[in-house]
Design a protein around this motif. Structure first.
Motif, PDB file in Angstrom:
ATOM      1  N   LEU A 136      29.459  51.238  35.908  1.00 56.85           N
ATOM      2  CA  LEU A 136      30.131  49.943  35.996  1.00 56.85           C
ATOM      3  C   LEU A 136      31.597  50.212  36.316  1.00 56.85           C
ATOM      4  CD1 LEU A 136      28.767  47.891  32.944  1.00 56.85           C
ATOM      5  CD2 LEU A 136      27.997  47.852  35.336  1.00 56.85           C
ATOM      6  N   HIS A 137      32.047  49.684  37.435  1.00 58.24           N
ATOM      7  CA  HIS A 137      33.453  49.810  37.836  1.00 58.24           C
ATOM      8  C   HIS A 137      34.157  48.545  37.368  1.00 58.24           C
ATOM      9  CE1 HIS A 137      32.798  53.211  40.661  1.00 58.24           C
ATOM     10  NE2 HIS A 137      31.579  52.702  40.680  1.00 58.24           N
ATOM     11  N   ARG A 138      35.194  48.739  36.574  1.00 61.24           N
ATOM     12  CA  ARG A 138      35.918  47.575  36.078  1.00 61.24           C
ATOM     13  C   ARG A 138      37.073  47.220  37.004  1.00 61.24           C
ATOM     14  NH1 ARG A 138      35.965  48.256  29.554  1.00 61.24           N
ATOM     15  NH2 ARG A 138      36.505  50.418  29.935  1.00 61.24           N
ATOM     16  N   GLY A 141      40.153  49.346  37.302  1.00 62.08           N
ATOM     17  CA  GLY A 141      40.040  50.663  37.915  1.00 62.08           C
ATOM     18  C   GLY A 141      39.282  51.678  37.069  1.00 62.08           C
ATOM     19  N   SER A 142      38.998  51.365  35.819  1.00 65.62           N
ATOM     20  CA  SER A 142      38.253  52.297  34.974  1.00 65.62           C
ATOM     21  C   SER A 142      36.753  52.184  35.265  1.00 65.62           C
ATOM     22  CB  SER A 142      38.534  52.020  33.494  1.00 65.62           C
ATOM     23  OG  SER A 142      38.061  50.737  33.128  1.00 65.62           O
ATOM     24  N   ARG A 143      36.010  53.190  34.819  1.00 62.93           N
ATOM     25  CA  ARG A 143      34.565  53.248  35.028  1.00 62.93           C
ATOM     26  C   ARG A 143      33.860  53.516  33.712  1.00 62.93           C
ATOM     27  NH1 ARG A 143      32.946  56.829  39.966  1.00 62.93           N
ATOM     28  NH2 ARG A 143      31.603  57.672  38.379  1.00 62.93           N
ATOM     29  N   LEU A 144      32.688  52.963  33.597  1.00 59.52           N
ATOM     30  CA  LEU A 144      31.819  53.249  32.462  1.00 59.52           C
ATOM     31  C   LEU A 144      30.485  53.717  33.012  1.00 59.52           C
ATOM     32  CD1 LEU A 144      32.487  50.102  30.266  1.00 59.52           C
ATOM     33  CD2 LEU A 144      33.214  52.429  29.758  1.00 59.52           C
ATOM     34  N   GLU A 145      29.974  54.833  32.474  1.00 58.66           N
ATOM     35  CA  GLU A 145      28.683  55.351  32.916  1.00 58.66           C
ATOM     36  C   GLU A 145      27.698  55.282  31.767  1.00 58.66           C
ATOM     37  OE1 GLU A 145      28.730  59.013  35.142  1.00 58.66           O
ATOM     38  OE2 GLU A 145      30.873  58.729  35.548  1.00 58.66           O
ATOM     39  N   GLY A 146      26.458  55.003  32.088  1.00 58.07           N
ATOM     40  CA  GLY A 146      25.425  54.946  31.072  1.00 58.07           C
ATOM     41  C   GLY A 146      24.234  54.150  31.551  1.00 58.07           C
ATOM     42  N   VAL A 147      23.501  53.600  30.596  1.00 57.95           N
ATOM     43  CA  VAL A 147      22.313  52.804  30.893  1.00 57.95           C
ATOM     44  C   VAL A 147      22.558  51.389  30.398  1.00 57.95           C
ATOM     45  CG1 VAL A 147      19.839  52.536  30.445  1.00 57.95           C
ATOM     46  CG2 VAL A 147      20.822  54.823  30.692  1.00 57.95           C
ATOM     47  N   LEU A 148      22.375  50.433  31.298  1.00 57.60           N
ATOM     48  CA  LEU A 148      22.465  49.033  30.868  1.00 57.60           C
ATOM     49  C   LEU A 148      21.273  48.745  29.965  1.00 57.60           C
ATOM     50  CD1 LEU A 148      23.536  47.036  34.051  1.00 57.60           C
ATOM     51  CD2 LEU A 148      24.843  47.380  31.955  1.00 57.60           C
ATOM     52  N   ARG A 149      21.552  48.226  28.793  1.00 58.59           N
ATOM     53  CA  ARG A 149      20.477  47.946  27.843  1.00 58.59           C
ATOM     54  C   ARG A 149      20.033  46.497  27.929  1.00 58.59           C
ATOM     55  NH1 ARG A 149      17.830  51.662  25.805  1.00 58.59           N
ATOM     56  NH2 ARG A 149      17.678  50.622  23.842  1.00 58.59           N
ATOM     57  N   PHE A 155      28.155  38.861  29.517  1.00 60.24           N
ATOM     58  CA  PHE A 155      28.486  40.266  29.272  1.00 60.24           C
ATOM     59  C   PHE A 155      27.257  41.143  29.474  1.00 60.24           C
ATOM     60  CE2 PHE A 155      26.574  38.959  25.364  1.00 60.24           C
ATOM     61  CZ  PHE A 155      25.946  40.081  24.866  1.00 60.24           C
ATOM     62  N   ALA A 156      27.522  42.430  29.637  1.00 53.15           N
ATOM     63  CA  ALA A 156      26.443  43.427  29.729  1.00 53.15           C
ATOM     64  C   ALA A 156      26.655  44.456  28.628  1.00 53.15           C
ATOM     65  CB  ALA A 156      26.459  44.107  31.099  1.00 53.15           C
ATOM     66  N   VAL A 166      28.785  49.866  24.488  1.00 54.17           N
ATOM     67  CA  VAL A 166      29.959  49.138  24.964  1.00 54.17           C
ATOM     68  C   VAL A 166      29.511  47.801  25.536  1.00 54.17           C
ATOM     69  CG1 VAL A 166      31.939  49.186  26.528  1.00 54.17           C
ATOM     70  CG2 VAL A 166      31.055  51.324  25.597  1.00 54.17           C
ATOM     71  N   LEU A 167      30.174  46.725  25.112  1.00 54.25           N
ATOM     72  CA  LEU A 167      29.950  45.410  25.704  1.00 54.25           C
ATOM     73  C   LEU A 167      31.006  45.208  26.773  1.00 54.25           C
ATOM     74  CD1 LEU A 167      29.299  43.200  22.535  1.00 54.25           C
ATOM     75  CD2 LEU A 167      27.668  44.517  23.904  1.00 54.25           C
ATOM     76  N   VAL A 168      30.571  44.824  27.975  1.00 55.37           N
ATOM     77  CA  VAL A 168      31.494  44.644  29.091  1.00 55.37           C
ATOM     78  C   VAL A 168      31.375  43.206  29.590  1.00 55.37           C
ATOM     79  CG1 VAL A 168      32.225  45.499  31.347  1.00 55.37           C
ATOM     80  CG2 VAL A 168      31.105  47.049  29.728  1.00 55.37           C
ATOM     81  N   ALA A 169      32.475  42.475  29.548  1.00 56.49           N
ATOM     82  CA  ALA A 169      32.493  41.091  30.026  1.00 56.49           C
ATOM     83  C   ALA A 169      32.296  41.060  31.541  1.00 56.49           C
ATOM     84  CB  ALA A 169      33.807  40.427  29.657  1.00 56.49           C
ATOM     85  N   PHE A 170      31.506  40.107  32.021  1.00 56.08           N
ATOM     86  CA  PHE A 170      31.316  39.962  33.467  1.00 56.08           C
ATOM     87  C   PHE A 170      32.666  39.839  34.174  1.00 56.08           C
ATOM     88  CE2 PHE A 170      26.870  37.762  33.242  1.00 56.08           C
ATOM     89  CZ  PHE A 170      26.308  38.947  32.836  1.00 56.08           C
ATOM     90  N   ALA A 171      33.605  39.138  33.558  1.00 51.92           N
ATOM     91  CA  ALA A 171      34.916  38.916  34.176  1.00 51.92           C
ATOM     92  C   ALA A 171      35.652  40.229  34.433  1.00 51.92           C
ATOM     93  CB  ALA A 171      35.770  38.002  33.298  1.00 51.92           C
ATOM     94  N   ALA A 172      35.308  41.293  33.696  1.00 48.16           N
ATOM     95  CA  ALA A 172      35.963  42.594  33.863  1.00 48.16           C
ATOM     96  C   ALA A 172      35.262  43.475  34.890  1.00 48.16           C
ATOM     97  CB  ALA A 172      36.012  43.329  32.525  1.00 48.16           C
ATOM     98  N   ILE A 173      34.045  43.107  35.289  1.00 51.76           N
ATOM     99  CA  ILE A 173      33.261  43.948  36.200  1.00 51.76           C
ATOM    100  C   ILE A 173      33.647  43.667  37.644  1.00 51.76           C
ATOM    101  CG2 ILE A 173      30.941  44.487  37.040  1.00 51.76           C
ATOM    102  CD1 ILE A 173      29.900  43.793  34.228  1.00 51.76           C
ATOM    103  N   ALA A 174      33.997  44.733  38.365  1.00 51.64           N
ATOM    104  CA  ALA A 174      34.270  44.628  39.801  1.00 51.64           C
ATOM    105  C   ALA A 174      33.002  44.924  40.587  1.00 51.64           C
ATOM    106  CB  ALA A 174      35.380  45.590  40.203  1.00 51.64           C
ATOM    107  N   ALA A 175      32.299  45.981  40.191  1.00 54.34           N
ATOM    108  CA  ALA A 175      31.098  46.401  40.912  1.00 54.34           C
ATOM    109  C   ALA A 175      30.235  47.274  40.027  1.00 54.34           C
ATOM    110  CB  ALA A 175      31.485  47.167  42.180  1.00 54.34           C
ATOM    111  N   ALA A 176      28.982  47.382  40.388  1.00 57.50           N
ATOM    112  CA  ALA A 176      28.047  48.256  39.685  1.00 57.50           C
ATOM    113  C   ALA A 176      27.260  49.048  40.716  1.00 57.50           C
ATOM    114  CB  ALA A 176      27.094  47.431  38.816  1.00 57.50           C
TER     115      ALA A 176
END
Length: 181
Positions: A136-138, A141-149, A155-156, A166-176
């Motif tokens: 998940l690219h935020r 500019g930061s990235r999170l790697e793993g498995v979407l549960r 949020f994801a 980690v909970l990631v708000a859709f608003a923070a996601i640039a790309a996956a």
């Protein structure tokens, strides 16, 4: 030429002049109406008209992404990797800062297929169902790697390799990106 023909020719000429004056007077109104209508055109409607085209998307926090536009949904699009890369990108339209190579046309929302109405959450749920690693690219500019549960309403939930959730708000996601990231 008989006087009647001359009279009809004169009337026809006057009619054409009157039409030309009316068209000239109406032109600014038509231009304003065209501008007013264009303000209803969205980025998504331009992208829907650009399906299957090779595009360059500038994405906040990620940078330029090149590829063929495969799908557009409500708030997201799917871009297939360009050239030798088989990488697919799920891109949040909120993170798109520019697009090059798009069609001059647009497709109004009423003409979109039902699949186009799927949300970013729907696209992320597909990644979660696959159970594969992703990135998940935020937008920062930061990235999170793993498995979407699981994917909630806005949020994801991502399980990192360390086990951290980690909970990631859709608003923070640039790309996956999928596993090939």
């Amino acid at each position: 030429m008989a006087w009647e023909e001359q009279l009809f020719a004169l009337f026809e000429d006057l009619e054409q002049q009157a039409e030309a004056l009316a068209d000239a007077a109406r032109a600014p109104d038509l231009l304003d109406r065209g501008r007013a209508e264009y303000q209803q055109v969205s980025l998504a409607s331009r992208l829907v008209a650009s399906l299957e085209l090779p595009l360059l998307l500038e994405v906040e926090g990620v940078g330029p992404l090149r590829g063929r536009l495969e799908r557009v949904g409500t708030g997201w699009c799917l871009l297939s990797g360009d050239g030798g890369s088989a990488q697919d990108w799920i891109v949040s339209l909120a993170a798109v800062t520019g697009a090059t190579g798009v069609s001059e046309r647009s497709v109004p929302e009423v003409a979109w297929s039902p699949l186009t109405r799927l949300t970013l959450g729907s696209a992320l749920r597909r990644l979660a169902e696959a159970g594969e690693r992703c990135v998940l690219h935020r937008r920062d500019g930061s990235r999170l790697e793993g498995v979407l549960r699981r994917v909630g309403a806005d949020f994801a939930e991502l399980r990192e390799p360390s086990g951290r959730l980690v909970l990631v708000a859709f608003a923070a996601i640039a790309a996956a990106q999928g596993e090939d990231a």
